[in-house]
Design a protein around this motif. Structure first.
Motif, PDB file in Angstrom:
ATOM      1  N   LEU A  89       0.318  -1.567  -0.741  1.00 33.44           N
ATOM      2  CA  LEU A  89       0.172   0.081   0.064  1.00 33.44           C
ATOM      3  C   LEU A  89       0.669   1.285  -0.065  1.00 33.44           C
ATOM      4  CD1 LEU A  89      -2.903  -1.287   2.910  1.00 33.44           C
ATOM      5  CD2 LEU A  89      -2.713  -1.726   0.126  1.00 33.44           C
ATOM      6  N   ASP A  90       1.649   0.787  -0.214  1.00 31.87           N
ATOM      7  CA  ASP A  90       3.469   2.112   0.125  1.00 31.87           C
ATOM      8  C   ASP A  90       3.678   2.154  -1.023  1.00 31.87           C
ATOM      9  OD1 ASP A  90       2.995   2.798   3.217  1.00 31.87           O
ATOM     10  OD2 ASP A  90       4.188   0.150   2.653  1.00 31.87           O
ATOM     11  N   SER A  91       3.505   3.734  -1.980  1.00 34.20           N
ATOM     12  CA  SER A  91       4.598   3.697  -3.146  1.00 34.20           C
ATOM     13  C   SER A  91       6.295   3.378  -3.007  1.00 34.20           C
ATOM     14  CB  SER A  91       5.007   5.297  -2.385  1.00 34.20           C
ATOM     15  OG  SER A  91       5.339   5.643  -4.168  1.00 34.20           O
TER      16      SER A  91
ATOM     17  N   PHE B 140       5.256   2.523  -7.801  1.00 36.73           N
ATOM     18  CA  PHE B 140       3.543   2.275  -8.271  1.00 36.73           C
ATOM     19  C   PHE B 140       2.610   2.496  -6.806  1.00 36.73           C
ATOM     20  CE2 PHE B 140       5.830  -0.745 -10.667  1.00 36.73           C
ATOM     21  CZ  PHE B 140       4.990  -0.615 -11.943  1.00 36.73           C
ATOM     22  N   VAL B 141       1.751   3.218  -7.080  1.00 32.87           N
ATOM     23  CA  VAL B 141       1.179   4.272  -5.252  1.00 32.87           C
ATOM     24  C   VAL B 141       0.519   2.811  -5.168  1.00 32.87           C
ATOM     25  CG1 VAL B 141      -1.169   5.076  -5.081  1.00 32.87           C
ATOM     26  CG2 VAL B 141       0.510   6.331  -6.412  1.00 32.87           C
ATOM     27  N   ARG B 142       0.382   1.614  -5.336  1.00 33.85           N
ATOM     28  CA  ARG B 142       0.021   0.280  -4.648  1.00 33.85           C
ATOM     29  C   ARG B 142      -0.232  -0.727  -5.801  1.00 33.85           C
ATOM     30  NH1 ARG B 142      -6.574  -1.296  -3.449  1.00 33.85           N
ATOM     31  NH2 ARG B 142      -5.546  -3.645  -1.943  1.00 33.85           N
ATOM     32  N   PHE B 143       0.055  -1.844  -5.646  1.00 27.02           N
ATOM     33  CA  PHE B 143       0.053  -2.866  -6.771  1.00 27.02           C
ATOM     34  C   PHE B 143      -0.108  -4.639  -5.045  1.00 27.02           C
ATOM     35  CE2 PHE B 143       4.544  -3.058  -5.111  1.00 27.02           C
ATOM     36  CZ  PHE B 143       4.630  -4.744  -4.587  1.00 27.02           C
ATOM     37  N   TRP B 144      -1.027  -5.398  -6.041  1.00 22.55           N
ATOM     38  CA  TRP B 144      -0.926  -7.020  -5.708  1.00 22.55           C
ATOM     39  C   TRP B 144      -0.546  -7.924  -5.930  1.00 22.55           C
ATOM     40  CZ3 TRP B 144      -4.353  -3.560  -7.778  1.00 22.55           C
ATOM     41  CH2 TRP B 144      -4.827  -4.272  -8.708  1.00 22.55           C
TER      42      TRP B 144
END
Length: 129
Positions: free
Chosen positions: A60-62, A81-85
């Motif tokens: 959830l962190d940049s 990336f602002v968010r990735f999963w």
């Protein structure tokens, strides 16, 4: 610093790894840097963290991502990336399929460059001052 959040199908149960300057994902392990301690293991399609099982983790962190070959030589850096999963071996960055872990070869397939790498490194995104 960055954190990886593992959420369970059990409502409200999550484990957060970090904060740390980086995470290295290679084979069936996630190592937290810089000391490279193993903090998660992948077994039977689940991430095992602190004796709990998860199918997905989110950052959830940049953050930025790069890959490394077996000699430690890096690819170009992607992001921030602002968010990735990551779910079922597929990494989605900003809602787009970015990379996929191929279990048979133990390599990450990076879709933007159509290349294969044994290690994915997640780092704190550089801040513009």
């Amino acid at each position: 610093m960055i954190r990886l959040v593992f959420e369970s199908s059990d409502p409200g149960y999550a484990i957060t790894l970090g904060p740390a300057p980086l995470f290295r994902v290679g084979g069936n392990f996630i190592r937290q840097g810089p000391e490279k301690a193993v903090v998660a293991r992948y077994r039977n399609h689940f991430w095992e963290v602190q004796e709990r099982h998860f199918t997905r983790y989110d950052c959830l962190d940049s953050a930025s991502i790069h890959f490394e070959d077996i000699a430690g030589d890096p690819s170009e850096s992607f992001g921030p990336f602002v968010r990735f999963w990551v779910a079922d071996g597929a990494l989605y960055a900003e809602r787009n399929l970015f990379a996929k872990f191929v279990e048979e070869s133990q390599l990450w397939h990076c879709y933007p460059t159509d290349t294969y790498w044994p290690i994915m490194v997640i780092t704190q995104a550089d801040r513009a001052d």
